[in-house]
Structure formats: structure tokens, C-alpha cells
Design an enzyme around this catalytic site. Structure first.
Site, PDB file in Angstrom:
ATOM      1  N   GLY A  12      26.680   5.865   4.653  1.00 55.49           N
ATOM      2  CA  GLY A  12      26.208   6.632   5.813  1.00 55.49           C
ATOM      3  C   GLY A  12      24.804   7.194   5.657  1.00 55.49           C
ATOM      4  CD1 TRP A  23      -1.029   3.181  -6.208  1.00 56.87           C
ATOM      5  CD2 TRP A  23      -1.490   1.558  -4.749  1.00 56.87           C
ATOM      6  NE1 TRP A  23      -1.666   2.178  -6.894  1.00 56.87           N
ATOM      7  CE2 TRP A  23      -1.961   1.172  -6.023  1.00 56.87           C
ATOM      8  CE3 TRP A  23      -1.659   0.689  -3.677  1.00 56.87           C
ATOM      9  CZ2 TRP A  23      -2.598  -0.044  -6.262  1.00 56.87           C
ATOM     10  CZ3 TRP A  23      -2.287  -0.534  -3.908  1.00 56.87           C
ATOM     11  CH2 TRP A  23      -2.758  -0.890  -5.187  1.00 56.87           C
ATOM     12  CG  ASP A  46       6.986   3.904  -1.555  1.00 64.59           C
ATOM     13  OD1 ASP A  46       8.087   3.446  -1.896  1.00 64.59           O
ATOM     14  OD2 ASP A  46       5.900   3.482  -2.023  1.00 64.59           O
ATOM     15  CE1 TYR A  51       2.333   2.584  -6.698  1.00 64.19           C
ATOM     16  CE2 TYR A  51       3.331   4.141  -5.188  1.00 64.19           C
ATOM     17  CZ  TYR A  51       3.058   2.846  -5.559  1.00 64.19           C
ATOM     18  OH  TYR A  51       3.538   1.818  -4.778  1.00 64.19           O
ATOM     19  CE  LYS A  80       7.688   1.303  -4.696  1.00 60.74           C
ATOM     20  NZ  LYS A  80       6.558   2.215  -4.509  1.00 60.74           N
ATOM     21  CG  HIS A 113       6.477  -1.042  -8.913  1.00 59.55           C
ATOM     22  ND1 HIS A 113       5.780   0.100  -9.155  1.00 59.55           N
ATOM     23  CD2 HIS A 113       5.841  -1.624  -7.867  1.00 59.55           C
ATOM     24  CE1 HIS A 113       4.779   0.204  -8.288  1.00 59.55           C
ATOM     25  NE2 HIS A 113       4.793  -0.841  -7.504  1.00 59.55           N
ATOM     26  CG  ASN A 165       5.751  -6.346  -5.403  1.00 58.44           C
ATOM     27  OD1 ASN A 165       5.089  -6.693  -4.434  1.00 58.44           O
ATOM     28  ND2 ASN A 165       5.631  -5.143  -5.953  1.00 58.44           N
ATOM     29  CB  SER A 211      -0.483  -3.100   1.831  1.00 52.68           C
ATOM     30  OG  SER A 211      -0.493  -2.676   0.483  1.00 52.68           O
ATOM     31  CG  ASN A 278      -0.834   6.352  10.087  1.00 56.75           C
ATOM     32  OD1 ASN A 278      -1.533   5.956  11.017  1.00 56.75           O
ATOM     33  ND2 ASN A 278      -1.283   6.438   8.852  1.00 56.75           N
TER      34      ASN A 278
HETATM   35  N1  LIG Z   1       5.748  -1.865  -4.102  1.00 53.61           N
HETATM   36  C1  LIG Z   1       4.477  -2.118  -4.321  1.00 53.61           C
HETATM   37  O1  LIG Z   1       4.101  -2.900  -5.194  1.00 53.61           O
HETATM   38  C2  LIG Z   1       3.442  -1.447  -3.462  1.00 53.61           C
HETATM   39  C3  LIG Z   1       2.142  -1.965  -3.408  1.00 53.61           C
HETATM   40  C4  LIG Z   1       1.221  -1.335  -2.579  1.00 53.61           C
HETATM   41  C5  LIG Z   1       1.588  -0.231  -1.846  1.00 53.61           C
HETATM   42  N2  LIG Z   1       2.863   0.277  -1.938  1.00 53.61           N
HETATM   43  C6  LIG Z   1       3.261   1.491  -1.177  1.00 53.61           C
HETATM   44  O2  LIG Z   1       2.882   1.312   0.185  1.00 53.61           O
HETATM   45  C7  LIG Z   1       2.042   2.391   0.582  1.00 53.61           C
HETATM   46  C8  LIG Z   1       1.066   1.933   1.655  1.00 53.61           C
HETATM   47  O3  LIG Z   1       0.270   0.866   1.217  1.00 53.61           O
HETATM   48  P1  LIG Z   1      -1.261   1.033   0.776  1.00 53.61           P
HETATM   49  O4  LIG Z   1      -1.495   2.422   0.337  1.00 53.61           O
HETATM   50  O5  LIG Z   1      -1.558  -0.078  -0.155  1.00 53.61           O
HETATM   51  O6  LIG Z   1      -2.099   0.735   2.082  1.00 53.61           O
HETATM   52  P2  LIG Z   1      -2.040   1.040   3.646  1.00 53.61           P
HETATM   53  O7  LIG Z   1      -1.053   2.087   3.964  1.00 53.61           O
HETATM   54  O8  LIG Z   1      -1.952  -0.282   4.316  1.00 53.61           O
HETATM   55  O9  LIG Z   1      -3.516   1.561   3.898  1.00 53.61           O
HETATM   56  C9  LIG Z   1      -3.966   2.795   3.408  1.00 53.61           C
HETATM   57  C10 LIG Z   1      -5.437   2.920   3.822  1.00 53.61           C
HETATM   58  O10 LIG Z   1      -5.531   3.007   5.247  1.00 53.61           O
HETATM   59  C11 LIG Z   1      -6.211   4.207   5.619  1.00 53.61           C
HETATM   60  N3  LIG Z   1      -5.543   4.716   6.828  1.00 53.61           N
HETATM   61  C12 LIG Z   1      -4.318   5.301   6.904  1.00 53.61           C
HETATM   62  N4  LIG Z   1      -4.003   5.597   8.167  1.00 53.61           N
HETATM   63  C13 LIG Z   1      -5.054   5.195   8.920  1.00 53.61           C
HETATM   64  C14 LIG Z   1      -5.316   5.236  10.311  1.00 53.61           C
HETATM   65  N5  LIG Z   1      -4.422   5.750  11.169  1.00 53.61           N
HETATM   66  N6  LIG Z   1      -6.502   4.742  10.746  1.00 53.61           N
HETATM   67  C15 LIG Z   1      -7.394   4.219   9.880  1.00 53.61           C
HETATM   68  N7  LIG Z   1      -7.204   4.149   8.552  1.00 53.61           N
HETATM   69  C16 LIG Z   1      -6.031   4.639   8.074  1.00 53.61           C
HETATM   70  C17 LIG Z   1      -6.060   5.139   4.436  1.00 53.61           C
HETATM   71  O11 LIG Z   1      -7.151   6.028   4.349  1.00 53.61           O
HETATM   72  P3  LIG Z   1      -6.938   7.637   4.427  1.00 53.61           P
HETATM   73  O12 LIG Z   1      -5.998   8.018   3.318  1.00 53.61           O
HETATM   74  O13 LIG Z   1      -8.320   8.172   4.232  1.00 53.61           O
HETATM   75  O14 LIG Z   1      -6.381   7.932   5.793  1.00 53.61           O
HETATM   76  C18 LIG Z   1      -6.105   4.144   3.269  1.00 53.61           C
HETATM   77  O15 LIG Z   1      -7.439   3.786   2.957  1.00 53.61           O
HETATM   78  C19 LIG Z   1       1.384   2.817  -0.732  1.00 53.61           C
HETATM   79  O16 LIG Z   1       0.748   4.053  -0.642  1.00 53.61           O
HETATM   80  C20 LIG Z   1       2.565   2.760  -1.660  1.00 53.61           C
HETATM   81  O17 LIG Z   1       3.381   3.910  -1.479  1.00 53.61           O
HETATM   82  C21 LIG Z   1       3.796  -0.333  -2.710  1.00 53.61           C
END
Ligand SMILES: NC(=O)c1ccc[n+]([C@@H]2O[C@H](COP(=O)([O-])OP(=O)(O)OC[C@H]3O[C@@H](n4cnc5c(N)ncnc54)[C@H](OP(=O)(O)O)[C@@H]3O)[C@@H](O)[C@H]2O)c1
Length: 329
Positions: A12, A23, A46, A51, A80, A113, A165, A211, A278
Site C-alpha cells: 500500500g 545529485w 532521490d 552523491y 543507492k 546504483h 542503470n 536526468s 518542476n
Molecule cells: N541513478 C543514476 O545513476 C542517476 C544518474 C543521474 C541522475 N540521477 C538522479 O536524477 C536527478 C535528476 O537528474 P540530473 O540532476 O542529472 O539532471 P536534470 O534534473 O535533468 O537537470 C538538472 C539541471 O537542470 C536545471 N534545471 C532544473 N529545473 C529547471 C527548470 N525548471 N528550468 C531550467 N533549468 C532547470 C538545474 O539547474 P538549477 O539547479 O540551477 O535549477 C540543473 O542544472 C539527480 O539529481 C539524481 O538524483 C540518478
């Protein structure tokens, strides 16, 4: 098309389809960002041992919880197992370190991870050789690691366990032992992972997209190393035009696309305005035509950003499956 706000999990529990990424956020910045995120309504956070900021996340969350078990229950906290923990005998130790740093009694979702492993070097989560290559551990037994993850779930210290991944083959291999309750992978408009999502759907495994906005932080880090061209998702003409038509931002269109694509997403931001933006995705909808237009942007594996090429030598690991290493434009 209406989108549910949660994925329903065993027992649930509910995993919100919008979570908060952490990250590349330094500790002091992250603490403030998490406060803004809680204020904006995020309940899914997350994190990852790798990290190196679990303690900051834990501080901000615990301030909000204020010792009230009912408030703790409102949260869905994910972390992770890092690559050096991919050894059956080390899983417990790495999990306990995460619990300690987050200062929580339990984790809502604990993920493996990555499928590859690094050598265990105390105090160093990214151990390298003198030539800069990673100290890769070639002895990884993913099934043995997964069995340890399942034991942690049985103990109640992680309410759910899953993976990140992993390929379809790896997902099938682990599912034969016990179904992962989540697959966290890169998914966005240029890399839509349609086959993997279909496979996960067949297995009944929810997908969380990382991402989702194209990870500017990662792109900046990779561009100099790989010489590849990484287009800005936020500036794609189709995304910008659809955003204008809805009086929304390009980021909101990218995220809403993913929700309608059937996955959860975990955008990262440390800016209070963008943090709010967001998660403000529930009062507009992309039409069938707009979804088709965005769906046509998929570049398949060529759209992948996170190919782990920042870990020199990792492609020699037997579980490595990320295909477009060092591809140039
Ligand atoms: N499992 C894995 O291997 C793995 C790999 C990568 C990521 N992750 C997780 O996924 C999360 C998200 O992925 P990510 O951090 O790689 O990238 P993302 O969320 O795709 O992009 C983050 C970037 O976008 C900018 N941003 C955020 N909101 C925005 C908006 N509304 N308008 C314009 N720009 C914006 C942020 O800048 P500002 O902070 O300045 O707003 C930052 O530079 C990570 O933080 C992590 O928790 C997991």
C-alpha cells in the site's frame, strides 16, 4: 490524458511520480533546496551514497519531520548502494552508512546504483589508479548482491528495493530471484527508452526517469571529455513551441511529457522558482498531437547522456552495457 500522481507499491505504499533530485548539489545548498522542495510539496527525495550529500538531505528532512512518525510516513526517501558496495559481503555495511548519514530509521526505497563494481577502498567511493582509470572490481556477482538487498528489505530497514542503470537482461536475471520494485534509468525526450519501458511494464516494474531535463551539470562535465555534442533539451524548437502554446516553461513540457509517457521523474534544482515549477505539472495536459511530436524526437541510444564515460576504464567490466562510449558528433 490523466496521469496518476503515484505508483502503488507492495504493502500500500505510494511513490510520488514527481521526486526531487539531489545529485551535484553541495551540502549547504542542498539543505536550503530541500526546505524549498518540502514547501513546494515534494515528498519523494532521490539520493545516493555516491552523491556524498546524504547527511545534508537527512538534516533538512529531519528538521521537517520534527520527530513525528506520521510526518516521516509522508516522505518517500530513496538512496543507492554505491559501486564499491557491489559485493555481497559489503551491502549491509554500505546500507548502514546511508541510514546513519540520513539519520533515518528506514529507507523507503534502496537501489543498486549501477551494475558494475569498484574496489572497496575505505573512505573513497571513486577509487582510481595512478593513470586516472577506475579501480574496477571484476568479480561482481549481481545476483548475490541482489539477494543481500532482498534481506535488507526483509529486515524492514528498507521498505522496498530496486535497481538503477540495469539493462533488460539484468532486470530479467534479478527478477528470477525476486522482482525489483523500481528501475531508475535515464529517460528524456531524446532518449525515450521505449523498449526498456515496455519490458519493465511486462514485469510490472515502475520506471523512474533520471536526468529528465537533460542534466546540464553532467553535460558540462562530459562535453570536454568526450567531444560530443549534447543538445539542450530546454531549447529544442518543438519543446519551446509547445511550452508557448500552454504558457508553460520548456522544463514543464519535458516533465509533463515523461508523466504522460508513463514514468516518474526526479528533476534536480536548487533554485526555489524552478523547484516550484518542476512540480506544477498537474493542471495542464499535452494533446495527442503534441505527444506524437515529442515522441518523434527520440534518438534512441544516440540520445543517451549518462554513458559513464566519466569513469575511465569502466567499460571493461563484464556487466557494463552502455553502448555509446566516447562517441563523437
Ligand atoms: N541513478 C543514476 O545513476 C542517476 C544518474 C543521474 C541522475 N540521477 C538522479 O536524477 C536527478 C535528476 O537528474 P540530473 O540532476 O542529472 O539532471 P536534470 O534534473 O535533468 O537537470 C538538472 C539541471 O537542470 C536545471 N534545471 C532544473 N529545473 C529547471 C527548470 N525548471 N528550468 C531550467 N533549468 C532547470 C538545474 O539547474 P538549477 O539547479 O540551477 O535549477 C540543473 O542544472 C539527480 O539529481 C539524481 O538524483 C540518478
Amino acid at each position: 490524458m490523466s496521469v496518476p500522481k503515484y505508483f502503488e507499491l507492495e504493502g500500500g505504499d505510494r511513490m510520488p511520480r514527481i521526486g526531487f533530485g539531489t545529485w551535484q548539489a553541495p551540502g549547504d545548498v542542498l539543505e536550503k533546496a530541500v526546505e524549498a522542495a518540502l514547501e513546494a510539496g515534494y515528498r519523494h527525495f532521490d539520493s545516493a551514497r555516491a552523491y556524498e550529500n546524504e547527511d545534508a538531505l537527512g538534516r533538512a528532512l529531519n528538521r521537517w519531520i520534527g520527530g513525528d512518525p506520521a510526518k516521516r510516513k509522508e516522505l518517500f526517501v530513496v538512496t543507492k548502494l554505491p559501486p564499491p558496495g557491489n559485493k555481497a559481503e559489503l551491502v549491509e555495511q554500505y546500507f548502514e552508512a546511508s541510514l546513519r548519514d540520513l539519520a533515518l530509521d528506514y529507507i523507503d526505497l534502496y537501489l543498486i546504483h549501477v551494475p558494475f563494481g569498484f574496489e572497496h577502498v575505505p573512505g573513497d567511493l571513486h577509487p582510481t589508479n595512478p593513470d586516472g582509470s577506475m579501480k574496477v572490481d571484476y568479480s561482481t556477482d549481481l545476483v548475490a548482491v541482489w539477494k543481500e538487498m532482498l534481506k535488507i528489505k526483509e529486515s524492514g530497514r528498507a521498505r522496498h528495493v530496486g535497481v538503477s542503470n540495469m539493462s533488460e537482461e539484468q532486470l530479467n536475471r534479478l527478477s528470477a530471484i525476486g522482482k525489483p520494485e523500481c528501475l531508475q534509468v535515464e529517460v528524456h525526450v531524446l532518449f525515450q527508452q521505449k523498449e526498456l519501458i515496455a519490458a519493465a511494464n511486462r514485469l510490472g516494474i515502475p520506471i523512474v526517469a533520471y536526468s529528465p531535463l537533460g542534466s546540464k551539470g553532467l553535460v558540462d562535465m562530459l562535453a570536454t571529455k568526450t567531444g560530443r555534442d549534447y543538445p539542450s533539451l530546454l531549447e529544442l524548437p518543438a519543446v519551446v513551441n509547445i511550452a508557448k502554446a500552454h504558457s508553460r516553461t520548456p522544463a514543464q513540457v519535458l516533465l509533463r511529457f515523461l508523466l504522460q509517457h508513463g514514468v516518474a521523474c526526479i528533476p534536480k534544482s536548487t533554485d526555489p522558482t524552478r523547484i516550484k515549477q518542476n512540480i506544477s505539472l498537474w493542471d495542464f495536459e499535452l494533446s495527442k498531437n503534441e505527444m506524437q511530436e515529442l515522441s518523434a524526437l527520440d534518438r534512441g541510444v544516440d540520445g543517451r547522456i549518462c554513458d559513464f564515460s566519466f569513469f575511465k576504464g569502466v567499460e571493461t567490466h563484464p556487466e557494463f552495457h552502455f553502448k555509446n562510449m566516447n562517441k563523437t558528433k
